[in-house]
Motif scaffolding. Structure first.
Motif, short mmCIF file in Angstrom:
data_model
loop_
_atom_site.label_atom_id
_atom_site.label_comp_id
_atom_site.label_asym_id
_atom_site.label_seq_id
_atom_site.Cartn_x
_atom_site.Cartn_y
_atom_site.Cartn_z
N MET A 1 60.92 51.58 32.83
CA MET A 1 61.50 50.47 33.57
C MET A 1 61.49 49.23 32.68
O MET A 1 60.51 48.91 32.03
N LEU A 2 62.61 48.55 32.65
CA LEU A 2 62.72 47.35 31.83
C LEU A 2 61.89 46.22 32.40
O LEU A 2 61.64 46.15 33.60
N PHE A 3 61.47 45.32 31.53
CA PHE A 3 60.70 44.16 31.96
C PHE A 3 61.63 43.21 32.71
O PHE A 3 62.69 42.85 32.22
N ASN A 4 61.25 42.86 33.91
CA ASN A 4 62.03 41.96 34.74
C ASN A 4 61.18 40.72 34.99
O ASN A 4 60.18 40.78 35.69
N LEU A 5 61.58 39.59 34.39
CA LEU A 5 60.80 38.36 34.48
C LEU A 5 60.58 37.94 35.93
O LEU A 5 59.48 37.52 36.29
N GLU A 6 61.59 38.09 36.76
CA GLU A 6 61.47 37.67 38.16
C GLU A 6 60.40 38.48 38.89
O GLU A 6 59.70 37.98 39.76
N ARG A 7 60.24 39.75 38.51
CA ARG A 7 59.25 40.62 39.16
C ARG A 7 57.86 40.49 38.55
O ARG A 7 56.90 41.02 39.09
N GLN A 8 57.72 39.81 37.41
CA GLN A 8 56.41 39.68 36.76
C GLN A 8 56.00 38.22 36.55
O GLN A 8 54.97 37.96 35.94
N LEU A 9 56.78 37.27 37.03
CA LEU A 9 56.56 35.86 36.75
C LEU A 9 55.17 35.39 37.19
O LEU A 9 54.47 34.72 36.42
N PHE A 10 54.75 35.74 38.39
CA PHE A 10 53.46 35.26 38.88
C PHE A 10 52.29 35.88 38.13
O PHE A 10 51.25 35.26 37.97
N LEU A 11 52.45 37.11 37.67
CA LEU A 11 51.40 37.73 36.85
C LEU A 11 51.24 36.97 35.54
O LEU A 11 50.12 36.64 35.14
N ILE A 12 52.34 36.65 34.90
CA ILE A 12 52.30 35.89 33.64
C ILE A 12 51.68 34.51 33.89
O ILE A 12 50.80 34.07 33.13
N ILE A 13 52.12 33.84 34.95
CA ILE A 13 51.58 32.51 35.27
C ILE A 13 50.08 32.59 35.56
O ILE A 13 49.32 31.72 35.15
N SER A 14 49.65 33.65 36.26
CA SER A 14 48.22 33.77 36.58
C SER A 14 47.37 33.98 35.33
O SER A 14 46.29 33.39 35.22
N ILE A 15 47.84 34.77 34.42
CA ILE A 15 47.08 34.99 33.18
C ILE A 15 47.00 33.71 32.37
O ILE A 15 45.94 33.34 31.86
N ILE A 16 48.12 32.99 32.28
CA ILE A 16 48.13 31.71 31.55
C ILE A 16 47.22 30.70 32.25
O ILE A 16 46.45 29.98 31.60
N SER A 17 47.29 30.64 33.59
CA SER A 17 46.43 29.70 34.35
C SER A 17 44.96 30.02 34.15
O SER A 17 44.13 29.11 33.97
N ALA A 18 44.61 31.31 34.19
CA ALA A 18 43.22 31.70 34.00
C ALA A 18 42.75 31.34 32.59
O ALA A 18 41.63 30.85 32.40
N ALA A 19 43.61 31.53 31.59
CA ALA A 19 43.25 31.18 30.22
C ALA A 19 43.09 29.67 30.06
O ALA A 19 42.15 29.20 29.39
N ILE A 20 43.97 28.91 30.68
CA ILE A 20 43.87 27.44 30.62
C ILE A 20 42.58 26.99 31.30
O ILE A 20 41.87 26.11 30.80
N PHE A 21 42.28 27.57 32.48
CA PHE A 21 41.04 27.22 33.17
C PHE A 21 39.84 27.52 32.28
O PHE A 21 38.92 26.71 32.14
N TRP A 22 39.82 28.71 31.69
CA TRP A 22 38.68 29.14 30.85
C TRP A 22 38.49 28.16 29.69
O TRP A 22 37.38 27.69 29.43
N CYS A 23 39.59 27.86 28.99
CA CYS A 23 39.49 26.95 27.84
C CYS A 23 39.13 25.53 28.29
O CYS A 23 38.33 24.86 27.64
N GLY A 24 39.71 25.09 29.40
CA GLY A 24 39.40 23.76 29.91
C GLY A 24 37.94 23.63 30.32
O GLY A 24 37.30 22.61 30.06
N GLU A 25 37.43 24.67 30.95
CA GLU A 25 36.02 24.68 31.33
C GLU A 25 35.12 24.64 30.09
O GLU A 25 34.11 23.92 30.05
N SER A 26 35.50 25.38 29.05
CA SER A 26 34.73 25.37 27.80
C SER A 26 34.75 23.98 27.17
O SER A 26 33.72 23.47 26.70
#
Length: 159
Positions: A1-26
């Motif tokens: 199945m091809l990567f569909n940005l619309e179907r994976q957008l929130f997953l990508i945003i959540s990983i980026i948000s978690a990484a930003i939180f982790w780095c910000g907390e550090s």
């Protein structure tokens, strides 16, 4: 199945948000809370480590839930579009065949001088316009409903 940005957008945003939180907390611990201590991306304090991991996991899990709901809505929308296209292709085929038959009967009537020339051209113009409308309905890419009255809706098609 091809990567569909619309179907994976929130997953990508959540990983980026978690990484930003982790780095910000550090950074916050390095600059404010534990001033003078070395910068630690992965904290040596177990309580700090599990707290960051837990919050990051919550962010990702919540956004996965949101993505699941969005994907369900997309599935319903795609199913509606498939049903609409199948219906419109069937209508185009059936009505198109009937209109072609009417054109043939009118043509035979015109040859035998049974149909007035002006009426023949008017009916042919109506049939050709209907063929064009059927083609537009068959090629629909987006459902745009127009409410007519109470529970009566029409598809809005650009002319």
């Amino acid at each position: 199945m091809l990567f569909n940005l619309e179907r994976q957008l929130f997953l990508i945003i959540s990983i980026i948000s978690a990484a930003i939180f982790w780095c910000g907390e550090s950074l916050m611990h390095f600059a404010v809370l534990d001033y003078g201590q070395p910068f630690e991306l992965i904290p040596s304090d177990f309580n700090e480590l599990w707290m960051r991991a837990f919050i990051s996991a919550l962010v990702i899990i919540f956004r996965l839930y949101v993505q699941r709901q969005v994907n369900k809505n997309l599935d319903v929308k795609e199913a509606k579009m498939r049903t609409l296209k199948a219906t419109m292709n069937t209508v185009h085929d059936r009505v198109g065949n009937a209109l072609s038959g009417i054109k043939m009967v009118l043509g035979n009537g015109k040859k035998n001088n049974l149909v007035d020339e002006e009426i023949y051209h008017q009916v042919i113009a109506v049939i050709d316009e209907t063929f064009d409308d059927l083609q537009k309905f068959s090629n629909i890419e987006e459902i745009k409903e127009k409410r007519f009255h109470n529970d009566i809706y029409f598809l809005e098609i650009e002319k």
